[in-house]
Scaffold this active site. Structure first.
Site, PDB file in Angstrom:
ATOM      1  N   ASP A  19      60.818 103.088 119.603  1.00 16.63           N
ATOM      2  CA  ASP A  19      61.722 102.255 119.028  1.00 16.63           C
ATOM      3  C   ASP A  19      61.167 101.381 117.991  1.00 16.63           C
ATOM      4  O   ASP A  19      59.882 101.376 117.848  1.00 16.63           O
ATOM      5  CB  ASP A  19      62.283 101.106 120.338  1.00 16.63           C
ATOM      6  CG  ASP A  19      62.945 100.295 119.826  1.00 16.63           C
ATOM      7  OD1 ASP A  19      64.094 100.344 119.219  1.00 16.63           O
ATOM      8  OD2 ASP A  19      62.856  98.911 120.198  1.00 16.63           O
ATOM      9  N   SER A  20      62.063 100.536 117.565  1.00 22.69           N
ATOM     10  CA  SER A  20      61.533  99.793 116.427  1.00 22.69           C
ATOM     11  C   SER A  20      60.463  98.668 116.699  1.00 22.69           C
ATOM     12  O   SER A  20      59.728  97.954 116.121  1.00 22.69           O
ATOM     13  CB  SER A  20      62.465  99.338 115.578  1.00 22.69           C
ATOM     14  OG  SER A  20      63.432  98.468 116.443  1.00 22.69           O
ATOM     15  N   GLY A  52      67.053  97.727 111.708  1.00 21.98           N
ATOM     16  CA  GLY A  52      68.716  97.257 111.775  1.00 21.98           C
ATOM     17  C   GLY A  52      69.201  97.255 110.255  1.00 21.98           C
ATOM     18  O   GLY A  52      70.348  97.262 109.947  1.00 21.98           O
ATOM     19  N   CYS A  82      65.827 103.908 120.128  1.00 21.86           N
ATOM     20  CA  CYS A  82      66.450 102.945 119.033  1.00 21.86           C
ATOM     21  C   CYS A  82      67.824 103.247 118.389  1.00 21.86           C
ATOM     22  O   CYS A  82      68.050 104.485 118.123  1.00 21.86           O
ATOM     23  CB  CYS A  82      65.312 102.678 117.786  1.00 21.86           C
ATOM     24  SG  CYS A  82      65.994 101.528 116.458  1.00 21.86           S
ATOM     25  N   GLU A 160      65.524  87.818 120.893  1.00 19.51           N
ATOM     26  CA  GLU A 160      63.871  87.728 121.018  1.00 19.51           C
ATOM     27  C   GLU A 160      63.592  86.273 120.964  1.00 19.51           C
ATOM     28  O   GLU A 160      62.618  86.212 121.512  1.00 19.51           O
ATOM     29  CB  GLU A 160      63.628  88.475 119.617  1.00 19.51           C
ATOM     30  CG  GLU A 160      63.687  89.899 119.439  1.00 19.51           C
ATOM     31  CD  GLU A 160      62.834  90.840 118.486  1.00 19.51           C
ATOM     32  OE1 GLU A 160      62.060  90.160 117.608  1.00 19.51           O
ATOM     33  OE2 GLU A 160      63.413  91.939 118.298  1.00 19.51           O
ATOM     34  N   CYS A 192      73.114  98.695 120.638  1.00 20.72           N
ATOM     35  CA  CYS A 192      71.611  98.137 120.358  1.00 20.72           C
ATOM     36  C   CYS A 192      70.810  98.028 121.472  1.00 20.72           C
ATOM     37  O   CYS A 192      71.178  97.410 122.415  1.00 20.72           O
ATOM     38  CB  CYS A 192      71.863  96.779 119.438  1.00 20.72           C
ATOM     39  SG  CYS A 192      70.347  96.099 118.833  1.00 20.72           S
ATOM     40  N   HIS A 194      68.875  95.759 122.134  1.00 25.68           N
ATOM     41  CA  HIS A 194      68.668  94.064 122.664  1.00 25.68           C
ATOM     42  C   HIS A 194      69.992  93.707 123.377  1.00 25.68           C
ATOM     43  O   HIS A 194      69.799  92.925 124.188  1.00 25.68           O
ATOM     44  CB  HIS A 194      68.422  93.211 121.614  1.00 25.68           C
ATOM     45  CG  HIS A 194      67.190  93.475 120.878  1.00 25.68           C
ATOM     46  ND1 HIS A 194      66.644  94.645 120.426  1.00 25.68           N
ATOM     47  CD2 HIS A 194      66.223  92.436 120.432  1.00 25.68           C
ATOM     48  CE1 HIS A 194      65.382  94.418 119.710  1.00 25.68           C
ATOM     49  NE2 HIS A 194      65.274  93.266 119.942  1.00 25.68           N
TER      50      HIS A 194
END
Ligand code: DGL
Length: 275
Positions: A19-20, A52, A82, A160, A192, A194
């Protein structure tokens, strides 16, 4: 090495996942739960996060570099956790890598189609994922549904920061979601890594009648069935290891990562990237 036993073929090599940054740990966590015998190697590209808002070419470049790192561990399958990297790099990776490569968009789309009764699906994601129209194409490849999209660039920093709920989260969620509610969607894809952490706030603001689709869980099930079909499942009583690598700031990854991984994080190693 693939070993033939009396009844089936087994493969105890690890699964690679990237993932990023931290977000893909939601996918990692779902796979860890669904496949208790599998060893996993996770790579978070914390030096280049976020993906993104980046261009397709650069996300492909990073994804190629990360997957060649993962291939050094002789992984038997790669999961692109991701959404943005799945949208931009999946087809390139599938052409170049010699192991199965699974993204999060196909499983998420299938789960949304399964859930929607009125055939009106909303998709939220990063600018890159939404502009790529990957979910629209994938859903319409399977069946004719109306798909409405909304980029939510403030969601990633919000999560985050740990502001998953409360006044600020509520008002940002409301603002982004309104155009989708106006279209009378009955299903919303959390496109996404998150967004599963915003699940409760989303549920509160979209109403209980709208199904929320978590690509992480759908992807874990897809990984399981692909390994089963290809006879690549491990046959261990318990997994050998979970390894974590990042391209920058392992301490921060370890600290924030536990929120996404829903468990204590083991040690995290930093790897120098070429780009
Ligand atoms: N992991 C990214 C995704 O799922 C979100 C964070 C980023 O923008 O890199 O699209």
């Amino acid at each position: 090495m693939q070993v033939r036993t009396k009844n089936r073929t087994v493969n105890n090599r690890p699964i690679g996942i990237f993932d990023s940054g931290f977000g893909g740990l939601t996918v990692m966590s779902a796979i860890v739960e669904a496949l208790p015998s599998e060893s996993l190697i996770y790579f978070g590209d914390t030096a280049h996060v976020p993906y993104g808002s980046k261009s397709k070419d650069i996300v492909i470049k990073y994804s190629k570099e990360i997957t060649s790192f993962l291939m050094k561990f002789k992984v038997k399958l790669i999961v692109v956790a991701c959404n943005t990297a799945s949208a931009f790099a999946l087809s390139t990776l599938r052409k170049t890598l010699k192991v199965p490569v699974i993204g999060v968009i196909e499983p998420g789309s299938k789960a949304a189609i399964y859930a929607s009764k009125n055939k009106k699906i909303g998709v939220i994601g990063t600018e890159g994922t939404i502009n790529s129209e990957s979910y629209v194409r994938e859903i319409n490849r399977i069946s004719r549904y109306e798909v409405y999209q909304q980029a939510c660039p403030l969601f990633v920093p919000l999560v985050e920061e740990g502001w998953n709920s409360g006044e600020i989260a509520d008002s940002i969620v409301k603002k982004y979601i309104k155009p989708l509610l106006d279209k009378k969607i009955d299903t919303l894809v959390l496109g996404c890594t998150h967004y599963p952490l915003l699940r409760e706030t989303l549920k509160k603001n979209v109403g209980r009648s709208i199904a929320l689709i978590d690509s992480a869980k759908a992807t874990a099930q897809e990984v399981k069935s692909i390994l089963e079909e290809a006879c690549l499942l491990a046959d261990l009583k318990s997994r050998k290891f979970l390894k974590f690598y990042v391209s920058d700031n392992p301490k921060k990854f370890q600290a924030i990562g536990s929120r996404f991984f829903s468990k204590e994080m083991p040690s995290v190693k930093k790897i120098k990237m070429i780009s």
